[in-house]
Structures are given as C-alpha cells and as structure tokens.
Design a protein around this motif. Structure first.
Motif, PDB file in Angstrom:
ATOM      1  N   PHE A 133      48.244   2.608  52.644  1.00  0.00           N
ATOM      2  CA  PHE A 133      49.044   3.835  52.541  1.00  0.00           C
ATOM      3  C   PHE A 133      49.822   4.102  53.819  1.00  0.00           C
ATOM      4  O   PHE A 133      51.011   4.442  53.771  1.00  0.00           O
ATOM      5  N   ARG A 134      49.161   3.958  54.961  1.00  0.00           N
ATOM      6  CA  ARG A 134      49.842   4.220  56.243  1.00  0.00           C
ATOM      7  C   ARG A 134      50.987   3.245  56.458  1.00  0.00           C
ATOM      8  O   ARG A 134      52.074   3.636  56.888  1.00  0.00           O
ATOM      9  N   ARG A 135      50.761   1.973  56.151  1.00  0.00           N
ATOM     10  CA  ARG A 135      51.780   0.946  56.382  1.00  0.00           C
ATOM     11  C   ARG A 135      52.960   1.096  55.418  1.00  0.00           C
ATOM     12  O   ARG A 135      54.112   1.098  55.834  1.00  0.00           O
ATOM     13  N   VAL A 136      52.678   1.234  54.133  1.00  0.00           N
ATOM     14  CA  VAL A 136      53.742   1.272  53.135  1.00  0.00           C
ATOM     15  C   VAL A 136      54.520   2.584  53.183  1.00  0.00           C
ATOM     16  O   VAL A 136      55.753   2.588  53.110  1.00  0.00           O
ATOM     17  N   LEU A 137      53.810   3.701  53.294  1.00  0.00           N
ATOM     18  CA  LEU A 137      54.470   5.002  53.234  1.00  0.00           C
ATOM     19  C   LEU A 137      54.813   5.580  54.607  1.00  0.00           C
ATOM     20  O   LEU A 137      55.385   6.661  54.691  1.00  0.00           O
ATOM     21  N   LYS A 138      54.431   4.873  55.655  1.00  0.00           N
ATOM     22  CA  LYS A 138      54.742   5.298  57.028  1.00  0.00           C
ATOM     23  C   LYS A 138      54.205   6.708  57.319  1.00  0.00           C
ATOM     24  O   LYS A 138      54.917   7.576  57.797  1.00  0.00           O
ATOM     25  N   LYS A 139      52.926   6.907  57.004  1.00  0.00           N
ATOM     26  CA  LYS A 139      52.286   8.198  57.214  1.00  0.00           C
ATOM     27  C   LYS A 139      51.114   8.055  58.161  1.00  0.00           C
ATOM     28  O   LYS A 139      50.533   6.987  58.311  1.00  0.00           O
ATOM     29  N   GLU A 140      50.756   9.156  58.788  1.00  0.00           N
ATOM     30  CA  GLU A 140      49.612   9.201  59.691  1.00  0.00           C
ATOM     31  C   GLU A 140      48.339   9.444  58.884  1.00  0.00           C
ATOM     32  O   GLU A 140      48.379   9.970  57.771  1.00  0.00           O
ATOM     33  N   GLN A 141      47.212   9.096  59.459  1.00  0.00           N
ATOM     34  CA  GLN A 141      45.914   9.226  58.795  1.00  0.00           C
ATOM     35  C   GLN A 141      45.688  10.636  58.246  1.00  0.00           C
ATOM     36  O   GLN A 141      45.253  10.804  57.121  1.00  0.00           O
ATOM     37  N   ASP A 142      46.014  11.650  59.041  1.00  0.00           N
ATOM     38  CA  ASP A 142      45.743  13.028  58.617  1.00  0.00           C
ATOM     39  C   ASP A 142      46.667  13.511  57.501  1.00  0.00           C
ATOM     40  O   ASP A 142      46.453  14.583  56.938  1.00  0.00           O
ATOM     41  N   GLU A 143      47.673  12.745  57.147  1.00  0.00           N
ATOM     42  CA  GLU A 143      48.602  13.126  56.078  1.00  0.00           C
ATOM     43  C   GLU A 143      48.223  12.517  54.726  1.00  0.00           C
ATOM     44  O   GLU A 143      48.788  12.893  53.697  1.00  0.00           O
ATOM     45  N   LEU A 144      47.296  11.588  54.705  1.00  0.00           N
ATOM     46  CA  LEU A 144      47.019  10.821  53.494  1.00  0.00           C
ATOM     47  C   LEU A 144      46.424  11.631  52.349  1.00  0.00           C
ATOM     48  O   LEU A 144      46.850  11.483  51.203  1.00  0.00           O
ATOM     49  N   LYS A 145      45.453  12.466  52.624  1.00  0.00           N
ATOM     50  CA  LYS A 145      44.689  13.144  51.582  1.00  0.00           C
ATOM     51  C   LYS A 145      45.570  13.900  50.585  1.00  0.00           C
ATOM     52  O   LYS A 145      45.278  13.933  49.397  1.00  0.00           O
ATOM     53  N   ASP A 146      46.643  14.499  51.041  1.00  0.00           N
ATOM     54  CA  ASP A 146      47.490  15.326  50.180  1.00  0.00           C
ATOM     55  C   ASP A 146      48.709  14.594  49.621  1.00  0.00           C
ATOM     56  O   ASP A 146      49.547  15.215  48.973  1.00  0.00           O
ATOM     57  N   LEU A 147      48.806  13.297  49.845  1.00  0.00           N
ATOM     58  CA  LEU A 147      49.979  12.561  49.377  1.00  0.00           C
ATOM     59  C   LEU A 147      50.029  12.486  47.864  1.00  0.00           C
ATOM     60  O   LEU A 147      49.024  12.244  47.203  1.00  0.00           O
ATOM     61  N   ARG A 148      51.248  12.701  47.337  1.00  0.00           N
ATOM     62  CA  ARG A 148      51.502  12.625  45.908  1.00  0.00           C
ATOM     63  C   ARG A 148      52.784  11.835  45.680  1.00  0.00           C
ATOM     64  O   ARG A 148      53.703  11.878  46.493  1.00  0.00           O
ATOM     65  N   TYR A 149      52.825  11.130  44.555  1.00  0.00           N
ATOM     66  CA  TYR A 149      54.021  10.392  44.178  1.00  0.00           C
ATOM     67  C   TYR A 149      55.219  11.351  44.145  1.00  0.00           C
ATOM     68  O   TYR A 149      55.136  12.435  43.578  1.00  0.00           O
ATOM     69  N   ARG A 150      56.277  10.943  44.803  1.00  0.00           N
ATOM     70  CA  ARG A 150      57.513  11.713  44.945  1.00  0.00           C
ATOM     71  C   ARG A 150      57.323  12.989  45.755  1.00  0.00           C
ATOM     72  O   ARG A 150      58.186  13.852  45.772  1.00  0.00           O
ATOM     73  N   GLY A 151      56.187  13.113  46.423  1.00  0.00           N
ATOM     74  CA  GLY A 151      55.932  14.262  47.285  1.00  0.00           C
ATOM     75  C   GLY A 151      56.499  14.064  48.684  1.00  0.00           C
ATOM     76  O   GLY A 151      56.655  15.015  49.435  1.00  0.00           O
ATOM     77  N   VAL A 152      56.792  12.812  49.016  1.00  0.00           N
ATOM     78  CA  VAL A 152      57.414  12.473  50.300  1.00  0.00           C
ATOM     79  C   VAL A 152      58.504  11.435  50.010  1.00  0.00           C
ATOM     80  O   VAL A 152      58.398  10.671  49.052  1.00  0.00           O
ATOM     81  N   PRO A 153      59.557  11.419  50.814  1.00  0.00           N
ATOM     82  CA  PRO A 153      60.662  10.486  50.549  1.00  0.00           C
ATOM     83  C   PRO A 153      60.239   9.016  50.456  1.00  0.00           C
ATOM     84  O   PRO A 153      60.802   8.259  49.662  1.00  0.00           O
ATOM     85  N   SER A 154      59.252   8.605  51.224  1.00  0.00           N
ATOM     86  CA  SER A 154      58.856   7.193  51.214  1.00  0.00           C
ATOM     87  C   SER A 154      58.091   6.785  49.950  1.00  0.00           C
ATOM     88  O   SER A 154      57.979   5.608  49.644  1.00  0.00           O
ATOM     89  N   TRP A 155      57.570   7.765  49.191  1.00  0.00           N
ATOM     90  CA  TRP A 155      56.859   7.442  47.962  1.00  0.00           C
ATOM     91  C   TRP A 155      57.761   7.715  46.759  1.00  0.00           C
ATOM     92  O   TRP A 155      57.487   8.534  45.903  1.00  0.00           O
ATOM     93  N   ASP A 156      58.852   6.980  46.726  1.00  0.00           N
ATOM     94  CA  ASP A 156      59.759   7.008  45.582  1.00  0.00           C
ATOM     95  C   ASP A 156      59.385   5.842  44.666  1.00  0.00           C
ATOM     96  O   ASP A 156      58.324   5.237  44.841  1.00  0.00           O
TER      97      ASP A 156
END
Length: 79
Positions: A11-34
């Motif tokens: 998740f960190r590598r593909v979506l370019k997110k920090e560890q503390d951001e992972l738990k709340d990630l949702r599809y299309r919730g951030v630009p990198s998860w298109d």
C-alpha cells in the motif's frame, strides 16, 4: 516480515502513502487510488502473496480494511 508488514508495504509503495494514513484508505478516496492505481495495487498484492484474485474480489476490494478480508479468503491472514 509479517503478512501485515508486507500488506502495508505494498500500500505504501503503490499509493505513496505513509503508515499512519493506511487504515482509512478507500478506493477513489485519494488521487493515487484511481482505477490504474487499483490494478497496480491488486497486481502487487497478488505477487506479494502468490495468489490470483477473482474478478468479483478485485471489484469488492474497496478499502484497506476490506482488502484484508478478501485476502483471508485466499488463505492470507493479515493481523
């Protein structure tokens, strides 16, 4: 490395997110998860855990937490 550490690493590598951001990630919730990011994420996870997700599971993979549930169906327990 635990399955959780591997999962988070993808998740960190593909979506370019920090560890503390992972738990709340949702599809299309951030630009990198298109749609492209989604397929990259699925591909990386399949490679990391040596599984092949079925199409309905790829479509249902809508969040960081949901992904854990889906991978469990393939014998990958992430705690």
């Amino acid at each position: 490395m635990t399955n959780l550490e591997k999962y988070d690493k993808v998740f960190r590598r593909v979506l370019k997110k920090e560890q503390d951001e992972l738990k709340d990630l949702r599809y299309r919730g951030v630009p990198s998860w298109d749609s492209l990011g989604h397929m990259n994420l699925i591909g990386e996870l399949e490679e990391m855990f040596d599984v092949m997700l079925e199409t309905p599971d790829m479509l249902a993979f809508s969040s960081y937490e949901k992904g854990k549930e889906i991978l469990k169906k393939y014998g990958v327990v992430i705690q």
